[in-house]
Write an enzyme that holds these catalytic residues in place. Sequence first.
Site, PDB file in Angstrom:
ATOM      1  N   GLY A  81     -36.809  10.266-101.131  1.00 35.03           N
ATOM      2  CA  GLY A  81     -38.238  10.125-101.440  1.00 35.03           C
ATOM      3  C   GLY A  81     -38.696  11.071-102.539  1.00 35.03           C
ATOM      4  N   ASP A 175     -31.403  17.511 -97.887  1.00 33.11           N
ATOM      5  CA  ASP A 175     -30.229  18.182 -97.334  1.00 33.11           C
ATOM      6  C   ASP A 175     -28.996  17.280 -97.336  1.00 33.11           C
ATOM      7  OD1 ASP A 175     -31.615  16.631 -95.547  1.00 33.11           O
ATOM      8  OD2 ASP A 175     -31.286  17.931 -93.815  1.00 33.11           O
ATOM      9  N   ILE A 202     -40.531  17.443 -99.643  1.00 30.37           N
ATOM     10  CA  ILE A 202     -41.914  17.877 -99.406  1.00 30.37           C
ATOM     11  C   ILE A 202     -42.054  18.461 -98.006  1.00 30.37           C
ATOM     12  CG2 ILE A 202     -42.927  16.212-101.021  1.00 30.37           C
ATOM     13  CD1 ILE A 202     -43.980  14.735 -98.439  1.00 30.37           C
ATOM     14  N   ASP A 203     -41.139  18.097 -97.095  1.00 31.29           N
ATOM     15  CA  ASP A 203     -41.277  18.529 -95.698  1.00 31.29           C
ATOM     16  C   ASP A 203     -41.108  20.031 -95.519  1.00 31.29           C
ATOM     17  OD1 ASP A 203     -41.603  15.896 -95.217  1.00 31.29           O
ATOM     18  OD2 ASP A 203     -39.764  15.602 -94.074  1.00 31.29           O
ATOM     19  N   MET A 254     -47.153  13.848 -93.046  1.00 32.41           N
ATOM     20  CA  MET A 254     -45.694  13.696 -93.080  1.00 32.41           C
ATOM     21  C   MET A 254     -45.019  14.958 -92.556  1.00 32.41           C
ATOM     22  SD  MET A 254     -44.315  11.586 -96.373  1.00 32.41           S
ATOM     23  CE  MET A 254     -44.382   9.782 -96.379  1.00 32.41           C
ATOM     24  N   ARG A 256     -41.205  14.950 -90.313  1.00 35.09           N
ATOM     25  CA  ARG A 256     -40.646  14.348 -89.101  1.00 35.09           C
ATOM     26  C   ARG A 256     -39.854  15.380 -88.294  1.00 35.09           C
ATOM     27  NH1 ARG A 256     -40.567   9.692 -87.006  1.00 35.09           N
ATOM     28  NH2 ARG A 256     -41.773   8.794 -88.706  1.00 35.09           N
ATOM     29  N   GLU A 335     -46.239  14.094 -88.225  1.00 36.52           N
ATOM     30  CA  GLU A 335     -45.644  12.769 -88.004  1.00 36.52           C
ATOM     31  C   GLU A 335     -44.579  12.787 -86.900  1.00 36.52           C
ATOM     32  OE1 GLU A 335     -43.455  11.779 -91.459  1.00 36.52           O
ATOM     33  OE2 GLU A 335     -43.489   9.629 -91.123  1.00 36.52           O
ATOM     34  N   TYR A 542     -47.550   9.257 -98.353  1.00 34.08           N
ATOM     35  CA  TYR A 542     -47.068   8.711 -99.626  1.00 34.08           C
ATOM     36  C   TYR A 542     -47.916   9.186-100.789  1.00 34.08           C
ATOM     37  CZ  TYR A 542     -44.299   5.877 -96.520  1.00 34.08           C
ATOM     38  OH  TYR A 542     -43.423   5.486 -95.538  1.00 34.08           O
TER      39      TYR A 542
END
Lengths: 670, 670
Positions: A81, A175, A202-203, A254, A256, A335, A542
């Site tokens: 992404g 990763d 971005i996480d 976002m 997860r 999320e 997004y």
Amino acid sequence: DGDSLDVMERRAYTPPRCEVFENGPTALEPQNQYRFDINKAASEQLPHLIDNRVEKVVPASGGEVEGYARPRTIGIVFSGGPAPGGHNVIAGLYDAAKKANPENRVYGFILGQDGIIEGNVCELTDERVNKYRNLGGFCMIKTGRTKIDTRTKMRLSIATCKKLGLDALVVVGGDDSNTNAAFMAEAMIDEGIQVIGVPKTIDGDIQVKDADGKSLCAISFGFHSAARSFARNIGDLCTDGSSDVKYWHFCKVMGRVASHLALEVALQTHANLTLIGEDLAEYVDHDRVEKARAEGTVDYTAYGMTLRHLSRVVCDAIVRRAAVGKNYGVVVIPEGVLEFINEVQVFIIKLNTIISEYNDVHDTDFHSDFISLDAKLEYLRRLVRGIRKTGPATIWNARDDELFSDIPEFFKAGLLMERDSHGNFQFSQVETDRVILELVKDYLGILKEKGRYKVGIEDSYFSNTLARAGLSDESYGPVLFRNYGVGHFLLVKEELISLKTLKQALVRAELLEEEDPVPAAIVKIYEKSVPKLKVQTHFYGYDGRGSDPTKFDCTYTYNLGMTAFSLIAGGSTGQMVGIRNLEKPFEEWEPIGIPVAPLMHLEERGGKMKLVLEKSVVELDSNAFRLVKAMREKWMAASTGPDPYRKPGAIRFRGELEEDKPMTLSLNSL
Amino acid sequence: DGDSLDVMERRAYTPPRCEVFENGPTALEPQNQYRFDINKAASEQLPHLIDNRVEKVVPASGGEVEGYARPRTIGIVFSGGPAPGGHNVIAGLYDAAKKANPENRVYGFILGQDGIIEGNVCELTDERVNKYRNLGGFCMIKTGRTKIDTRTKMRLSIATCKKLGLDALVVVGGDDSNTNAAFMAEAMIDEGIQVIGVPKTIDGDIQVKDADGKSLCAISFGFHSAARSFARNIGDLCTDGSSDVKYWHFCKVMGRVASHLALEVALQTHANLTLIGEDLAEYVDHDRVEKARAEGTVDYTAYGMTLRHLSRVVCDAIVRRAAVGKNYGVVVIPEGVLEFINEVQVFIIKLNTIISEYNDVHDTDFHSDFISLDAKLEYLRRLVRGIRKTGPATIWNARDDELFSDIPEFFKAGLLMERDSHGNFQFSQVETDRVILELVKDYLGILKEKGRYKVGIEDSYFSNTLARAGLSDESYGPVLFRNYGVGHFLLVKEELISLKTLKQALVRAELLEEEDPVPAAIVKIYEKSVPKLKVQTHFYGYDGRGSDPTKFDCTYTYNLGMTAFSLIAGGSTGQMVGIRNLEKPFEEWEPIGIPVAPLMHLEERGGKMKLVLEKSVVELDSNAFRLVKAMREKWMAASTGPDPYRKPGAIRFRGELEEDKPMTLSLNSL
């Protein structure tokens, strides 16, 4: 073509370069102060890379200068992404390569690794690169999700690289992509092709430390920009909510595997409640533990939060704010929050076991035998009732049944649906916010019936309203409210749950005759005390992924791109680029290469043990989390006075910057 | 308390003032060049206001100066949903009042008109006002939705105003609030209390012209800021979409009665498809018209778009982009789009009639007699079959039945649910985007089965893939594709809708023996041609409502507040403030008072005829709409080459401004 000024300014901007890049050619200096616990499988599968060390980019001297400047051909590819800043990795690599030797060529592979496998490639030029400087997205060469994880794909990839005459390949990805890049590096060593990874997500869950806890990559690029984008929208919802005072906004963001984004948003906005998955997972029900201890047993279900308890946490905020007249607020939900709920994980494991044992015993398919949700549920209930005394019955007990019955229908159906091809539960199919919202609505309904969910009435409002109607507030107050004369916000008594019970109470208190109607002013006060929960759900993801990078991410990624060139010129392979001291002033930033193979360990993925990089989750003893936890009461603002929301404001690209890095990063380095 | 620099800079900023406000006291000059068509009911109900004229704010002279400076007490209230800039209306009013006479007092009513009725009020001070300058939301004094529409409420409001010693009241609100403000002005004339309205709505549907079409209020405040906020997010989705190339983003934006916001977003972002409700309503099915004409009849169902046709418009964009390999895109949908679909309006009218006739005839309740959706549908089908030859049968015909059967179940249920207390259909209960998405999915399924929805394969990709597999692209191309050798993107033949049909075709072409498998490269090409529609839905609304104002809205609203004070000081009542020439350079802005009563006309609201202000919808002959229409093909970008998305960038508060007003405003004034 109608480009906005903002875009034109971004294109024209050149981020500052770390000092080592300002002063001509660079070389690499191994750093022996970092230690890694080597995994045996990694050592076997990546023999040429396992002894890689951390490398620091330093000014070149003597013979190194010539090697730095020799002509090179380099390829770059995006994987996974988009994250804001990706284009600047390309720009940094391109600028460094062209500065080192104008003959150097840089190719971009189109649509991710498929571009390598299939030879879908374009040469990068000034024109193409300049169009995307400091701009968001991965649009320049697009991205994909293919991994080069088979012999055929590897063979085709090598063929493409050789055909282009590549000296090196740069893989910008998460990763898994960086792990994949290390395997490519190993496979391409004999071909003399170097492979360098650039960690992206971005996480914020790529945070690399050595075995002694020394930080090598404090945060991945894109995190800051995405978090600021979400925070802008959620900050605006806080503003709207505290103006219109009638909505609860449930905002899913976002993230997860880890809740870093939610944590940063909490710090940026001071939303009334932010759920942090890692925190929920660590929850312990001390009452339950004590009870078991007293009985001489251990209650394993006391560890980790249940869905029921999670809904109570949210309801608690709603009920407590309502009590001070605030029938609105903002909740931030990561999320992936359900993945942290122990109970959900237990359900998944138990149901997986039940389904697979059923299939084994009956040599048939559970999902074909029990098509409807009702049929599946009835099977589970039979297990509890002990109709089947053998087999899987023992793992589904009355408590499971009770907890399961709390879950909204569509989530029950989700938990009982067919697994993916690896037999794994598909969390991505679940609408997290809807699950939580349904649970919250159910429990609020119960609290409302019990009279414990009421909107507080300001005492002055009560007395003014009664005065205007010619009624004595001192007579009616004690009958209506449980805290009359005490609280600033008056709470209607729990037993007054309808106009009928209200009337009875007034009659009993001899304030009303049985045949008279309740005075309009009293009806008005009562109706104002009855909460109506209006919820708006939002998902920010997004849009933040596609947002333009903050100045921090612009500078960070531009220097990552330059670092990638330095690693290539220094002869590295199987390394990730990184910048140490990100949390410190720019002058102290230190471009490095991070060895990937020594960081790998084994994890189960899709039913197989695989070498992976560990994801970094929110640490509960980190400063950032501790601050958010310490501020919980204040930000919930279940008290009189205004909500302490913080407006993060627009992403500032020009002028003075209010912050040059993520708040979590700054806090955690204190 | 951790305020961001952005917030601090906004607070410290003072917007420019129109020249007339720079030069001391003002007076009002009636403008006789504007003409209005007076409604009889308005003339009867608002006798003291019906002769109001447009007033221009001019420098005061002589005796006017003293009147301007005499001490005054003024109240201000917000009504309805927040719009960016509201705080600056207060700041402008406050600054003008304090400058005119430091003894002047300004009160803010809390939580909307309830604050007036109940005397919930606070005096505004420098400290309070300065905290919110140039910041979004209505948080300073909050807002509400109550109207002062009964004698009791009016009596209580007058009592509050008299108690505070108010000379004037300023109501910041939408069209209904401004109408209500005029009635308050009429009722308060004898008390000597002036009432001034400030038109507000992010929807942009308050646009005032006189009877000759001369513009008095070109756009309401808040529209620009909300549109820019939506455009930023949707622009970021365009960036993300064209990077990750696998999602269609369906973006619903606020705007129920008019599609102005969607139109502005289209201009700001160049999204691939923007639905404009007003455009759909005007659609004519010319084939159907011709057919009827040939038969000597008139087909009224040919006018206005059907849901089926609407879904085809969206599917057309999806299919055509897929054909050039773009299996992604962005659609902008105005929240109120279904209200513009003639067919939906007809359904609502017909079903309302059927239900109420049923209730009349049977002296019972339709919804009690037919509880389930199936039962209701069965009743409708009976009407078609003519089992009931009398009564309402005639209005529900076979075509209704056919069109109705196209509608997703949950929308059928919605259309057949109970009406509100006025018997009106509740559009706000319908999830617009879900209705459209379901229809689109259904129709795409049909197109897929017919082989007309395929992802185009780039010709070079095809030949390279076959070359690598040692296959002849020239042999396979003509068998696989309908445009082999012609198109740059190759489209798999319509009849090849499965691997089975593909194999048969290869066998027929003697490229394969019946017993051999289809070559892997051909399977890969085929599978790449099969589209997977992945949709993400978004709703941008509350976040934009709560966003910080653009510089345009900051300046506009600050001067509106100053204008409100000038109208008060000039003795006006029953007027709305406005600024003429908004589309021109700031130097030409002309603060005016707009008479409300002469603008009113009668409309049905909640089953009664009421005096209202007309809402302004998108005009199909406006420059802005014509431009969007002209660019439709280009922005859909169903062609090779990049998507011509436009990044609107962040809202710029400092530095050079790329645009100082909404694009629709600028375009429509050309």
